[in-house]
Design a protein around this motif. Structure first.
Motif, mmCIF file in Angstrom:
data_model
loop_
_atom_site.group_PDB
_atom_site.id
_atom_site.type_symbol
_atom_site.label_atom_id
_atom_site.label_comp_id
_atom_site.label_asym_id
_atom_site.label_seq_id
_atom_site.Cartn_x
_atom_site.Cartn_y
_atom_site.Cartn_z
ATOM 1 N N SER A 1 1.435 5.472 -1.342
ATOM 2 C CA SER A 1 0.933 6.845 -2.175
ATOM 3 C C SER A 1 1.515 6.761 -3.209
ATOM 4 O O SER A 1 1.821 7.707 -3.037
ATOM 5 N N MET B 1 -4.034 0.965 8.371
ATOM 6 C CA MET B 1 -4.228 -0.493 7.390
ATOM 7 C C MET B 1 -3.996 -1.525 9.198
ATOM 8 O O MET B 1 -4.106 -2.536 8.890
ATOM 9 N N GLU C 1 2.552 1.207 4.933
ATOM 10 C CA GLU C 1 2.833 2.544 4.589
ATOM 11 C C GLU C 1 4.207 3.538 4.360
ATOM 12 O O GLU C 1 4.473 2.999 5.938
ATOM 13 N N ALA D 1 -5.775 3.803 2.407
ATOM 14 C CA ALA D 1 -5.186 2.994 2.474
ATOM 15 C C ALA D 1 -5.633 1.705 3.597
ATOM 16 O O ALA D 1 -5.334 0.735 3.768
ATOM 17 N N VAL E 1 0.565 -0.871 -0.349
ATOM 18 C CA VAL E 1 0.114 0.327 1.027
ATOM 19 C C VAL E 1 0.837 1.681 -0.008
ATOM 20 O O VAL E 1 1.421 1.355 0.833
ATOM 21 N N ARG F 1 -1.629 7.161 8.063
ATOM 22 C CA ARG F 1 -1.918 5.304 7.344
ATOM 23 C C ARG F 1 -1.502 4.238 7.531
ATOM 24 O O ARG F 1 -2.786 3.512 7.584
ATOM 25 N N SER F 2 -0.267 4.058 8.133
ATOM 26 C CA SER F 2 -0.247 3.040 8.916
ATOM 27 C C SER F 2 -0.982 2.442 9.643
ATOM 28 O O SER F 2 -1.471 1.436 10.370
ATOM 29 N N ASP G 1 -2.861 4.620 -2.132
ATOM 30 C CA ASP G 1 -3.868 4.888 -1.734
ATOM 31 C C ASP G 1 -4.457 6.483 -1.512
ATOM 32 O O ASP G 1 -4.667 7.748 -0.428
#
Length: 398
Positions: free
Chosen positions: A55, A131, A122, A103, A53, A127-128, A96
């Motif tokens: 950007s 996830m 990520e 994400a 995943v 974003r992590s 994402d």
């Protein structure tokens, strides 16, 4: 490498169903590891699937594209050397767009639909953080290569990172400012909507103050702002000897230019979110003499680092040298493959246990040991911006 676009609406529906299970009762949690079971079902095939995943578009798109290249190079080398457990690795990548909601949707799709064995990503902590609960609930090992916020791995035994964390990175720059640059008064300019920026600023303030320094001002902005002159004007009046700006490269480049326009000539200090070739395009000469912490230095003569740089330039036919996100993506893919090899299995729990036993892995970004909180213990380097590029200044060990 397999790259596909993402249809937002149906993925949101999938993500919503899965996320709903995360907040439910124990019975629902027990049912969630279906993703791990599904991944295990693929163990009889001839492929090992890595789900990435990144950007690839959005404001920090260079982070994702650099990571994707690093992972791709590592997987190419691993497959050419025979693969792992007699199987070749295939990477499935989703964009994402730099958004936590996307994400989460991408992670859900990779686990539930694509049945990946390992999740990579990520860069950004926000974003992590979106996830990680999904990987945990499904029993699929996740490795974030660059998310430095401590909360990413907290309470999740399937989630690991191979970068240092913000308390260490904040301490590195505070120690460097106080002991190497001999600064007594520093100001802060943080992205108030960014977990990474807020966390790093907090740890810098704590460490710099503990070392006897004084934080004379603390201003904030929000990502995608383009005018920072009000905050910079307020800080200018406090006469700091440096300004700590733990943001991402797009914002930092603009902040540097506007600071110089206002007559502020003190150095800017920052973290690994600065590392992108775009930083120098945006900030130009205004960045001269500034410093930031990072994961590796291109100046390091270590053979494994110079080999990585040469292989990267050859494979992608680029003159541009790989940034830290490429190096971290490269290390993350290699560490995932190494854990699978040591586990001798594609079972999620066995891969998790092998990752937890990682000790002294000699990566491009340093010798990586995973501690009891699933965080990497490794040194950081401090780089100085000179003539439009980052040059090595010093190394700070844990």
């Amino acid at each position: 490498m397999h790259a596909r676009g993402l249809s937002i609406a149906p993925l949101f529906a999938v993500a919503a169903v899965l996320l709903a299970s995360l907040t439910g009762c124990e019975e629902k949690k027990a049912a969630a590891p279906a993703g791990a079971a599904a991944a295990q079902e693929r163990s009889g095939g001839d492929e090992i699937l890595f789900g990435e995943v990144s950007s690839l578009t959005g404001q920090e798109a260079t982070f994702g594209t650099s990571t994707k290249k690093g992972i791709a190079l590592a997987v190419k080398e691993i497959n050419e050397a025979g693969g792992v457990l007699g199987k070749k690795i295939r990477v499935i990548t989703y964009d994402d767009q730099g958004k936590p909601t996307e994400a989460a949707a991408a992670a859900t799709r990779l686990i539930v639909q694509d049945k990946v064995h390992v999740l990579l990503g990520e860069v950004a902590s926000a974003r992590s953080l979106a996830m990680a609960p999904i990987a945990q609930a499904n029993g699929v090992p996740m490795i974030t290569h660059a998310s430095t916020n401590p909360r990413v791995t907290e309470g999740k035994d399937y989630v690991f990172r191979i970068c240092f964390i913000d308390p260490f990175q904040g301490t590195v720059m505070a120690k460097f400012a106080r002991e190497e640059l001999k600064l007594e008064k520093v100001a802060i300019l943080r992205d108030v909507r960014n977990d990474y920026s807020v966390g790093l600023a907090n740890f810098f303030v704590e460490s710099f103050t503990r070392l006897g320094g004084k934080v004379v001002g603390d201003q904030s902005y929000s990502a995608q702002d383009i005018d920072f002159k009000a905050q910079l004007t307020a800080l200018r009046g406090l006469e700091p000897q440096a300004i700590f700006v733990p943001g991402y490269y797009t914002d930092v480049g603009l902040i540097a230019r506007q600071a110089r326009e206002l007559g502020i000539d003190v150095p800017l200090l920052g973290g690994d979110g600065w590392d992108s070739s775009k930083l120098y395009e945006i900030g130009g000469e205004a960045l001269q003499g500034s410093y930031f912490s990072n994961h590796y230095s291109l100046d390091d003569p270590a053979p494994r680092i110079q080999k990585f740089i040469a292989s990267y330039k050859e494979h992608f036919e680029e003159e541009t040298v790989p940034d830290a996100m490429s190096a971290l993506g490269y290390d993350a893919a290699y560490i995932a493959a190494d854990a699978i090899r040591r586990a001798g299995s594609l079972d999620g729990a066995k891969i998790r246990d092998a990752l937890a036993r990682t000790k002294g892995y000699e990566g491009v970004t340093g010798a990586i040991t995973i501690d009891g909180d699933r965080n990497a213990v490794k040194p950081a380097v401090v780089l100085k911006v000179e003539d439009g590029k980052a040059v090595y200044a010093t190394t700070i060990k844990p």
